[in-house]
Structures are given as C-alpha cells and as structure tokens.
Design a protein around this motif. Structure first.
Motif, PDB file in Angstrom:
ATOM      1  N   ARG B  25       1.925  -2.212   5.385  1.00 53.44           N
ATOM      2  CA  ARG B  25       3.116  -1.407   5.660  1.00 53.44           C
ATOM      3  C   ARG B  25       3.075  -0.107   4.848  1.00 53.44           C
ATOM      4  NH1 ARG B  25       6.453  -5.286   7.033  1.00 53.44           N
ATOM      5  NH2 ARG B  25       6.464  -6.137   4.949  1.00 53.44           N
ATOM      6  N   GLU B  27       0.302   1.359   3.575  1.00 51.92           N
ATOM      7  CA  GLU B  27      -0.805   2.197   4.085  1.00 51.92           C
ATOM      8  C   GLU B  27      -0.358   3.004   5.301  1.00 51.92           C
ATOM      9  OE1 GLU B  27      -4.324  -0.908   3.162  1.00 51.92           O
ATOM     10  OE2 GLU B  27      -4.453   0.084   5.113  1.00 51.92           O
ATOM     11  N   LEU B  28       0.341   2.307   6.212  1.00 56.77           N
ATOM     12  CA  LEU B  28       0.779   2.966   7.446  1.00 56.77           C
ATOM     13  C   LEU B  28       1.790   4.064   7.135  1.00 56.77           C
ATOM     14  CD1 LEU B  28       1.098  -0.187   9.711  1.00 56.77           C
ATOM     15  CD2 LEU B  28      -0.525   1.667  10.011  1.00 56.77           C
ATOM     16  N   LYS B  29       2.671   3.786   6.181  1.00 57.78           N
ATOM     17  CA  LYS B  29       3.684   4.769   5.779  1.00 57.78           C
ATOM     18  C   LYS B  29       2.990   6.026   5.219  1.00 57.78           C
ATOM     19  CE  LYS B  29       7.668   6.443   4.462  1.00 57.78           C
ATOM     20  NZ  LYS B  29       8.476   7.107   5.467  1.00 57.78           N
ATOM     21  N   ARG B  31       0.070   7.107   5.925  1.00 54.39           N
ATOM     22  CA  ARG B  31      -0.617   7.843   7.000  1.00 54.39           C
ATOM     23  C   ARG B  31       0.352   8.375   8.044  1.00 54.39           C
ATOM     24  NH1 ARG B  31      -6.153   4.759   8.534  1.00 54.39           N
ATOM     25  NH2 ARG B  31      -6.413   6.707   9.657  1.00 54.39           N
ATOM     26  N   ILE B  33       2.074   6.633  10.232  1.00 59.04           N
ATOM     27  CA  ILE B  33       1.970   5.913  11.509  1.00 59.04           C
ATOM     28  C   ILE B  33       3.046   4.835  11.543  1.00 59.04           C
ATOM     29  CG2 ILE B  33       0.515   4.394  12.911  1.00 59.04           C
ATOM     30  CD1 ILE B  33      -1.922   5.784  11.520  1.00 59.04           C
ATOM     31  N   LEU B  35       4.395   1.414  13.033  1.00 56.12           N
ATOM     32  CA  LEU B  35       3.917   0.218  13.749  1.00 56.12           C
ATOM     33  C   LEU B  35       5.108  -0.646  14.143  1.00 56.12           C
ATOM     34  CD1 LEU B  35       1.734  -1.867  14.680  1.00 56.12           C
ATOM     35  CD2 LEU B  35       1.713  -2.726  12.327  1.00 56.12           C
ATOM     36  N   ARG B 104      -4.166  -6.099  10.638  1.00 55.75           N
ATOM     37  CA  ARG B 104      -4.966  -5.061   9.982  1.00 55.75           C
ATOM     38  C   ARG B 104      -6.313  -4.892  10.705  1.00 55.75           C
ATOM     39  NH1 ARG B 104      -5.436  -3.315   4.739  1.00 55.75           N
ATOM     40  NH2 ARG B 104      -3.980  -4.897   4.080  1.00 55.75           N
ATOM     41  N   ILE B 107      -5.688  -2.927  13.800  1.00 57.60           N
ATOM     42  CA  ILE B 107      -5.429  -1.520  13.467  1.00 57.60           C
ATOM     43  C   ILE B 107      -6.745  -0.801  13.154  1.00 57.60           C
ATOM     44  CG2 ILE B 107      -4.425  -0.020  11.673  1.00 57.60           C
ATOM     45  CD1 ILE B 107      -2.068  -1.007  12.916  1.00 57.60           C
ATOM     46  N   LEU B 112      -7.485   5.921  15.032  1.00 52.61           N
ATOM     47  CA  LEU B 112      -6.144   6.292  14.554  1.00 52.61           C
ATOM     48  C   LEU B 112      -5.943   7.801  14.391  1.00 52.61           C
ATOM     49  CD1 LEU B 112      -5.378   3.494  11.953  1.00 52.61           C
ATOM     50  CD2 LEU B 112      -4.400   3.779  14.221  1.00 52.61           C
ATOM     51  N   SER B 137       6.189  -1.756  10.620  1.00 45.16           N
ATOM     52  CA  SER B 137       7.256  -0.945  10.033  1.00 45.16           C
ATOM     53  C   SER B 137       8.613  -1.505  10.435  1.00 45.16           C
ATOM     54  CB  SER B 137       7.127   0.491  10.504  1.00 45.16           C
ATOM     55  OG  SER B 137       5.779   0.906  10.512  1.00 45.16           O
ATOM     56  N   GLN B 221       9.328   7.919   9.801  1.00 42.21           N
ATOM     57  CA  GLN B 221       8.074   7.500   9.162  1.00 42.21           C
ATOM     58  C   GLN B 221       7.275   8.716   8.670  1.00 42.21           C
ATOM     59  OE1 GLN B 221       7.476   4.563   8.302  1.00 42.21           O
ATOM     60  NE2 GLN B 221       5.473   3.775   8.787  1.00 42.21           N
TER      61      GLN B 221
END
Lengths: 115, 225
Positions: B25, B27-29, B31, B33, B35, B104, B107, B112, B137, B221
């Motif tokens: 969560r 990592e995505l934040k 970047r 992105i 989810l 993961r 993903i 990406l 997310s 995000q």
C-alpha cells in the motif's frame, strides 16, 4: 477450500518462526480459533494433516486446536453475552447496537519443537 | 529420545500478510498508483461493471486490470475485448482469495509506466477475500439486487471492510423483494463510513458516479496527502 488457504498461511508463518528460532523439526502446533472466525475446526484439521505431509520442518506435525469463546458487547446496556446463541441482538435489551469482543481470532499459540 | 521444547508464539495467522499488505500500500502511494480491490459473490456483475466504467474513464486515466480466478481466462478476455486496456489473469491455484503477496506478484507483472489506476477483480466470494488484506488502496464490493438485502447481515466482515458498496442490477428490482432502505441500514450497521451507490451495469445507470469516485481517489492518491 477456505480452511486450506488459512492452513497455507499458518504454515508460511510457522516456517518463518522456525527459521528465526533455528528450529529443525516441529512435533506439534497449537492454534487458537475463535468460535466465529469462519474457520471450521474439523475442516482445518483435515487440511492441516494433508498439507503437512508435503512440508519439511513441519512434516506430519500434529495440530492442536483450542477454542476461543465468542463474546459480544452491547453498547446500549453494557451487557456482554454469548455470540453463538444470540448473534447481533442483545438478549437483555434487544438492541442491535453491539460489537464483537472476542471470537474472530486465528492465533498460532505455540509450537512444540523436537531437539 | 528427542527432547521437546515449547516456543510461545501468540501471533495472528494474518500478521505476515498484513505486513506485506501495508508495504504494498505504501509503495503504491509513493508511486501515485491507486489500487482498487473489487469483491463480490459470483455473478453479481463485476466484469460488466468494470467494462462500462473503464470505457468512461480510459481517456482520462491510464488503467490496468488484474483478474483473479481459480481457473480460466474468460474475464481477462472479456475486459480486454471490451475496453482494450492492459489486462492480466491471475490464477489462485484453487485458493478462494488473493493475498498481498499474490497481489504484489500480479502488480509486478504489469507495465506500470504511466498507470494511474489498477483494478483487482478478486475471486467471486463474500467470505475469504474479506479476511486477507491485498494491500489495495481502497476496497469496494458489489451487491446485486437478486442476492437480497440481507447480505450485510450474513457476511458482516465483507461489508465492514469496504469503503464503497455498489448495489447493482437495479433494473430488476421490481421483480425482487429488495428493500434499498433496509439494505442501507444493514450496511451502515456494519460500517458507518461506507459509501453506497446504486448502479445498473446493463443500462449504465450510476456508472458515471462510480467513475467519478474512482477519478477522485486517483487524484487523492497523486495529491501526496
């Protein structure tokens, strides 16, 4: 099918604990299951016995399951009551304003190690 | 004779998965992105809803879809044919849900570059997917009218973890005893903060609202808040 997924997670977690503690062989594992954890003890045991045949450190390890009673708390009148019998409705005042105190746990309690 | 020693553990079975999920969560934040983990029972209209929604959004956002199923690639094909966006199929190998590690892996196998929004269509099931945090997310679930307004009572955990509940197939409501007010009340009982939207994937009703919600989430995000 659901129990098998939980068993796989348990095995992953226990292998990690074994690694941390430099354990070579595990004789038995004790799991605490909440009464309303959505895991059925008998099915869990069947899945466990099948899955540990393929394991190394956990090869044929015994599973011991201990029950955790499900208790719900009523916010209206403060009563703590048996969830399995009464569900979401408080048996004392009939309120639906209740929440689960205990009973949804799936906890690895202890492992018995052969040395 | 072997000696036996006891190691006290007292660790929740979900602890490792919860850590993996938090990591993903974060990592995505970083970047930017978003989810979305989309859940429901089989046949509630996840794939149809996604196709309609993605087609409304794909000019504004770069979208990728991960389809999780026990077997087959029918859903991935449908999404790809219906929208043309990047789609992958994940097989859970008999498991009834996706966990954070599988998510993961999914993903990682996506391209990406420039992606703003990833939608994970989880295995159709109201029990297991609710127990395993995927690292998404936000969580969203679809409840379709034919399933009945009592589902929040029967599957409380699913409704308690969802940020958004879509009530789908409103066009067939006249043929079923589905009480929208009661349903909303049951959902709020499990989750005071859940947002509820009525949609009909077939006629397109409410899809623009769902698309708008998604766009907002992507903006938040990326906003770094």
């Amino acid at each position: 099918m659901h129990e098998l997924g939980v068993v796989f997670h348990c095995i992953k977690e226990i292998n990690q604990i074994a690694l941390e503690n430099k354990v070579k062989k595990i004789a038995s594992v004790t799991i605490e299951l909440g009464e309303v954890s959505t895991v059925i003890p008998d099915l869990f045991e069947d899945c466990w016995n099948w899955a540990v045949k393929k394991e190394d450190i956990l090869h044929n390890a015994k599973i011991v399951i201990e029950k955790i009673k499900a208790i719900t708390h009523c916010e209206q009148c403060g009563e703590n009551y048996d969830t399995v019998i009464n569900g979401k409705t408080c048996p004392k005042c009939g309120s639906l304003n209740t929440y689960l105190l205990t009973g949804n746990e799936i906890i690895i309690k202890q492992i018995e190690v052969k040395e | 004779m072997d000696n036996l020693r006891i190691i006290e553990v007292k660790r929740s079975v979900f602890e490792e998965n919860d850590k993996d999920a938090e990591r993903l969560r974060k990592e995505l934040k970083e970047r930017g992105i978003f989810l979305l983990n989309l859940m429901s029972s089989p046949g509630s209209g996840k794939t149809t809803t996604l196709i309609k929604t993605i087609n409304l959004l794909k000019d504004k956002l770069n979208i990728a879809v991960m389809e999780a199923d026990i077997d087959s690639d029918t859903d991935a094909k449908k999404i790809l044919e219906g929208t043309g966006v990047q789609t992958i199929q994940i097989h859970t190998g008999g498991m009834c849900h996706l966990d954070a590690d599988m998510t993961r892996q999914g993903i990682r196998s996506l391209d990406l570059e420039k992606v703003d929004l990833v939608i994970l269509e989880n295995v159709g099931n109201l029990v297991c997917p609710a127990e395993f945090d995927t690292g998404a997310s936000k969580n969203c679930m679809i409840l379709s009218v034919p399933e009945g307004d009592d589902k929040p009572l029967k599957y409380p955990l699913m409704f308690s973890i969802c940020d958004l509940v879509l009530i789908n197939k409103t066009d067939v409501a006249p043929y079923f005893d589905f009480d929208f007010d009661k349903c909303e009340q049951y959902i709020k009982m499990r989750n005071k903060n859940a947002k509820i939207l009525s949609i009909c994937a077939k006629t397109g009703e409410g899809i623009d609202e769902f698309a708008m919600w998604l766009k907002e989430q992507v903006d938040i995000q990326k906003g770094g808040k």
